[in-house]
Design a protein around this motif. Structure first.
Motif, PDB file in Angstrom:
ATOM      1  N   GLY A  73      28.713 -60.168  57.247  1.00 14.67           N
ATOM      2  CA  GLY A  73      27.884 -60.779  56.158  1.00 14.67           C
ATOM      3  C   GLY A  73      26.254 -59.658  56.037  1.00 14.67           C
ATOM      4  O   GLY A  73      26.570 -58.394  56.859  1.00 14.67           O
ATOM      5  N   VAL A  74      26.312 -59.698  55.166  1.00 17.12           N
ATOM      6  CA  VAL A  74      24.833 -59.536  54.639  1.00 17.12           C
ATOM      7  C   VAL A  74      23.408 -59.716  55.741  1.00 17.12           C
ATOM      8  O   VAL A  74      22.733 -59.205  56.199  1.00 17.12           O
ATOM      9  N   GLY A  75      22.485 -60.964  54.875  1.00 15.60           N
ATOM     10  CA  GLY A  75      21.457 -61.289  55.020  1.00 15.60           C
ATOM     11  C   GLY A  75      20.811 -61.300  57.307  1.00 15.60           C
ATOM     12  O   GLY A  75      22.079 -61.833  57.708  1.00 15.60           O
ATOM     13  N   THR A  94      26.959 -55.793  58.081  1.00 12.62           N
ATOM     14  CA  THR A  94      28.506 -55.750  57.367  1.00 12.62           C
ATOM     15  C   THR A  94      28.086 -55.561  55.931  1.00 12.62           C
ATOM     16  O   THR A  94      28.363 -56.967  55.280  1.00 12.62           O
ATOM     17  N   PRO A  95      26.921 -54.503  55.871  1.00 12.77           N
ATOM     18  CA  PRO A  95      26.321 -54.819  54.547  1.00 12.77           C
ATOM     19  C   PRO A  95      27.455 -54.943  53.459  1.00 12.77           C
ATOM     20  O   PRO A  95      26.986 -55.859  51.987  1.00 12.77           O
ATOM     21  N   ARG A  96      28.498 -54.085  52.894  1.00 12.25           N
ATOM     22  CA  ARG A  96      28.902 -53.753  51.649  1.00 12.25           C
ATOM     23  C   ARG A  96      30.759 -54.681  51.772  1.00 12.25           C
ATOM     24  O   ARG A  96      30.691 -54.520  50.424  1.00 12.25           O
ATOM     25  N   ARG A 152      23.937 -53.249  46.262  1.00  3.82           N
ATOM     26  CA  ARG A 152      24.771 -53.316  47.128  1.00  3.82           C
ATOM     27  C   ARG A 152      25.582 -54.251  45.456  1.00  3.82           C
ATOM     28  O   ARG A 152      26.446 -54.331  44.674  1.00  3.82           O
ATOM     29  N   ILE A 153      25.205 -55.537  45.652  1.00  2.00           N
ATOM     30  CA  ILE A 153      25.613 -56.873  44.729  1.00  2.00           C
ATOM     31  C   ILE A 153      25.155 -56.905  43.479  1.00  2.00           C
ATOM     32  O   ILE A 153      25.708 -57.179  42.458  1.00  2.00           O
ATOM     33  N   GLY A 154      23.368 -55.923  42.777  1.00  4.07           N
ATOM     34  CA  GLY A 154      23.303 -56.012  42.148  1.00  4.07           C
ATOM     35  C   GLY A 154      24.098 -55.439  41.080  1.00  4.07           C
ATOM     36  O   GLY A 154      24.477 -55.153  40.060  1.00  4.07           O
ATOM     37  N   GLN A 155      24.191 -53.911  40.969  1.00  4.33           N
ATOM     38  CA  GLN A 155      25.409 -52.427  40.791  1.00  4.33           C
ATOM     39  C   GLN A 155      26.602 -52.700  40.490  1.00  4.33           C
ATOM     40  O   GLN A 155      27.448 -53.030  40.408  1.00  4.33           O
ATOM     41  N   ASP A 172      13.659 -53.377  40.046  1.00  6.69           N
ATOM     42  CA  ASP A 172      13.769 -53.227  41.776  1.00  6.69           C
ATOM     43  C   ASP A 172      12.601 -52.519  41.895  1.00  6.69           C
ATOM     44  O   ASP A 172      12.164 -51.748  40.994  1.00  6.69           O
ATOM     45  N   ILE A 173      12.359 -52.513  43.382  1.00  2.65           N
ATOM     46  CA  ILE A 173      11.072 -51.514  43.769  1.00  2.65           C
ATOM     47  C   ILE A 173      12.192 -49.989  44.211  1.00  2.65           C
ATOM     48  O   ILE A 173      11.642 -49.210  44.933  1.00  2.65           O
ATOM     49  N   PHE A 174      13.598 -50.545  44.026  1.00  2.00           N
ATOM     50  CA  PHE A 174      13.047 -49.113  43.983  1.00  2.00           C
ATOM     51  C   PHE A 174      14.569 -48.308  43.244  1.00  2.00           C
ATOM     52  O   PHE A 174      15.321 -49.298  43.380  1.00  2.00           O
ATOM     53  N   HIS A 202      18.801 -60.820  42.914  1.00  2.00           N
ATOM     54  CA  HIS A 202      20.194 -60.116  44.489  1.00  2.00           C
ATOM     55  C   HIS A 202      19.315 -58.949  45.063  1.00  2.00           C
ATOM     56  O   HIS A 202      19.560 -58.232  45.533  1.00  2.00           O
ATOM     57  N   THR A 203      17.870 -59.772  45.249  1.00  2.00           N
ATOM     58  CA  THR A 203      16.755 -59.247  46.029  1.00  2.00           C
ATOM     59  C   THR A 203      16.980 -59.746  47.576  1.00  2.00           C
ATOM     60  O   THR A 203      17.812 -60.920  47.686  1.00  2.00           O
ATOM     61  N   PRO A 204      16.806 -59.715  48.561  1.00  2.00           N
ATOM     62  CA  PRO A 204      16.537 -60.199  49.859  1.00  2.00           C
ATOM     63  C   PRO A 204      16.122 -60.959  49.437  1.00  2.00           C
ATOM     64  O   PRO A 204      14.931 -61.116  48.909  1.00  2.00           O
ATOM     65  N   ALA A 205      16.128 -62.092  51.005  1.00  2.00           N
ATOM     66  CA  ALA A 205      15.060 -63.184  50.649  1.00  2.00           C
ATOM     67  C   ALA A 205      13.744 -62.588  51.372  1.00  2.00           C
ATOM     68  O   ALA A 205      12.921 -61.553  51.694  1.00  2.00           O
ATOM     69  N   ILE A 206      12.229 -63.128  49.744  1.00  2.00           N
ATOM     70  CA  ILE A 206      11.008 -62.620  49.596  1.00  2.00           C
ATOM     71  C   ILE A 206      10.216 -63.597  50.382  1.00  2.00           C
ATOM     72  O   ILE A 206       9.784 -64.442  49.824  1.00  2.00           O
TER      73      ILE A 206
HETATM   74  P1  NAD Z   1      21.068 -54.498  48.906  1.00  2.00           P
HETATM   75  O1  NAD Z   1      19.796 -54.141  50.090  1.00  2.00           O
HETATM   76  O2  NAD Z   1      21.924 -53.973  48.926  1.00  2.00           O
HETATM   77  O3  NAD Z   1      20.387 -54.787  47.977  1.00  2.00           O
HETATM   78  C1  NAD Z   1      18.657 -55.150  47.458  1.00  2.00           C
HETATM   79  C2  NAD Z   1      17.816 -55.134  46.615  1.00  2.00           C
HETATM   80  O4  NAD Z   1      16.994 -55.519  46.157  1.00  2.00           O
HETATM   81  C3  NAD Z   1      17.373 -52.848  47.462  1.00  2.00           C
HETATM   82  O5  NAD Z   1      18.140 -52.449  45.958  1.00  2.00           O
HETATM   83  C4  NAD Z   1      16.037 -53.843  47.102  1.00  2.00           C
HETATM   84  O6  NAD Z   1      15.422 -52.296  46.877  1.00  2.00           O
HETATM   85  C5  NAD Z   1      15.779 -54.178  46.601  1.00  2.00           C
HETATM   86  N1  NAD Z   1      14.904 -55.537  46.714  1.00  2.00           N
HETATM   87  C6  NAD Z   1      14.160 -55.877  47.234  1.00  2.00           C
HETATM   88  N2  NAD Z   1      12.863 -56.557  47.626  1.00  2.00           N
HETATM   89  C7  NAD Z   1      12.558 -56.650  46.310  1.00  2.00           C
HETATM   90  C8  NAD Z   1      11.265 -57.155  45.360  1.00  2.00           C
HETATM   91  N3  NAD Z   1      10.137 -57.556  45.790  1.00  2.00           N
HETATM   92  N4  NAD Z   1      12.130 -57.628  44.311  1.00  2.00           N
HETATM   93  C9  NAD Z   1      12.776 -55.792  42.852  1.00  2.00           C
HETATM   94  N5  NAD Z   1      13.905 -55.411  44.420  1.00  2.00           N
HETATM   95  C10 NAD Z   1      13.498 -55.638  45.778  1.00  2.00           C
HETATM   96  O7  NAD Z   1      21.347 -56.300  49.594  1.00  2.00           O
HETATM   97  P2  NAD Z   1      22.438 -56.797  49.270  1.00  2.00           P
HETATM   98  O8  NAD Z   1      23.641 -56.996  49.922  1.00  2.00           O
HETATM   99  O9  NAD Z   1      22.992 -56.816  47.220  1.00  2.00           O
HETATM  100  O10 NAD Z   1      22.068 -58.426  49.052  1.00  2.00           O
HETATM  101  C11 NAD Z   1      21.795 -58.553  48.079  1.00  2.00           C
HETATM  102  C12 NAD Z   1      20.981 -60.962  48.356  1.00  2.00           C
HETATM  103  O11 NAD Z   1      22.685 -61.235  48.647  1.00  2.00           O
HETATM  104  C13 NAD Z   1      20.431 -61.126  49.572  1.00  2.00           C
HETATM  105  O12 NAD Z   1      19.434 -61.723  49.757  1.00  2.00           O
HETATM  106  C14 NAD Z   1      21.553 -61.068  50.705  1.00  2.00           C
HETATM  107  O13 NAD Z   1      21.614 -62.411  51.897  1.00  2.00           O
HETATM  108  C15 NAD Z   1      22.560 -62.028  49.472  1.00  2.00           C
HETATM  109  N6  NAD Z   1      24.384 -62.299  49.762  1.00  2.00           N
HETATM  110  C16 NAD Z   1      24.751 -63.956  49.360  1.00  2.00           C
HETATM  111  C17 NAD Z   1      25.577 -63.601  49.354  1.00  2.00           C
HETATM  112  C18 NAD Z   1      26.157 -65.270  49.853  1.00  2.00           C
HETATM  113  O14 NAD Z   1      26.892 -65.812  50.419  1.00  2.00           O
HETATM  114  N7  NAD Z   1      25.773 -66.254  48.826  1.00  2.00           N
HETATM  115  C19 NAD Z   1      26.047 -62.846  50.366  1.00  2.00           C
HETATM  116  C20 NAD Z   1      26.151 -61.438  50.940  1.00  2.00           C
HETATM  117  C21 NAD Z   1      24.312 -61.184  50.039  1.00  2.00           C
END
Ligand code: NAD
Length: 303
Positions: A73-75, A94-96, A152-155, A172-174, A202-206
């Protein structure tokens, strides 16, 4: 060849592949107090979100064989990554593999909130026919979707939304400038909050103050739909509930919660909430891809 512990389940075909490649695979969940000792006997452990690999487990398995922790998974917030790596244990994920599945679920919650799918189905099962109450739906096409965290998910969500005729604003910060087009623009957070009809996180846990707090909700358009499939601590649930009650937020689609399993019954029972029990990555396709990525990680490890 590796001895591999699988604690939270894994695609059967991927486990069979690992065995075929000569690895030994043991599938067993250990309660936290037994995990550290158990890890001593394995070269690698595969976890999902249920197993937490914390400092005490890493300390307890020192002197053992463990050199790799894989999060299917991702997180990786359930793993003390920095500490593990300090002790020479690699942490991989397994990020993608699940991005499209999570994006589709976010889209599902957007539809659910736009058309009252959750509450309409619920009341029909109670024998009601609330055609008027749920007859004030909105379309997604032509609306503006704000995506907070365009990774990844946002896109993936952004691409699907544009294909449906939505405009996308991303914060996004990037920034990846090449992703911008006539229908997708990066904007500052305040512009996203104040101009979007749908907002999906769709950010990580902040850490610290939740991203979606009372202050940021106040900046949103009246009647916005909010979706969170990221991490529960990114949304202040008390502030969200106030906004749902006042109508500031039209509907909320939630797959993740401040406490899981979720206990906030007032929020879960709100008629304008569409909720799922953290199943974003729980599709056959994502699990197959996760399994295949885990096999690749193990096969590539140390090469
Ligand atoms: P990713 O790392 O590909 O994308 C996250 C994006 O957030 C990045 O582009 C990053 O630059 C941006 N970001 C980070 N901090 C930020 C901030 N403070 N403000 C704005 N942008 C910020 O991650 P992903 O694979 O797209 O996953 C996104 C989220 O989805 C994560 O929290 C992950 O844990 C969660 N997730 C949930 C499930 C589920 O079952 N619901 C499954 C997979 C992932």
């Amino acid at each position: 060849m590796m001895r591999i512990l699988v604690t939270d389940g894994m695609e059967k075909s991927a486990m069979a592949k690992l065995v075929e490649l000569g690895h030994e695979v043991v599938e067993q969940f250990y309660p936290s107090e037994e995990l550290g000792e158990a890890l001593k006997g394995f070269d690698a452990v595969v976890v999902r979100s249920a197993t937490k690999v914390r400092k005490e487990h890493i300390d307890a398995c020192q002197g053992g064989a463990l050199k790799l922790v894989i999060r299917g998974g991702v997180g990786v917030d359930n793993i003390d990554v920095a500490y593990a790596e300090e002790k020479g244990i690699s942490v991989r994920n397994t990020p993608r593999a699940s991005s499209d599945s999570v994006a589709e679920l976010a889209l599902g919650h957007m539809f659910a909130c736009a058309r009252f799918l959750s509450i309409a189905g619920h009341t029909m099962r109670e024998g009601k026919w609330e055609k008027k109450a749920y007859g004030k739906g909105i379309e997604l096409g032509g609306k503006i979707l704000g995506v907070i965290g365009y990774g990844r998910i946002g896109q993936s969500l952004g691409a699907k939304a544009q294909a449906m005729g939505m405009k996308v604003k991303a914060y996004d910060i990037f920034k990846v400038e090449s992703l911008q087009s006539e229908t997708m623009q990066y904007v500052e957070m305040d512009e996203l909050l104040s101009t979007c009809d749908f907002i999906s996180v769709h950010t990580p846990a902040i850490d610290g103050k939740p991203l979606i707090c009372a202050e940021n909700i106040a900046k949103m358009k009246d009647g916005v739909v909010l979706v969170n499939t990221s991490r529960g601590n990114n949304v202040d649930e008390a502030a969200l509930l106030d906004a749902l009650n006042s109508g500031k937020i039209r509907g909320a689609g939630l797959d993740v919660f401040q406490v899981e399993p979720a206990t906030n019954t007032e929020l879960l029972n709100h008629p304008n909430v569409s909720c799922t029990p953290h199943i974003g990555a729980a599709t056959q396709e994502a699990q197959t891809r996760i399994g295949a990525e885990i096999v690749d990680i193990i096969e590539g490890f140390g090469k």
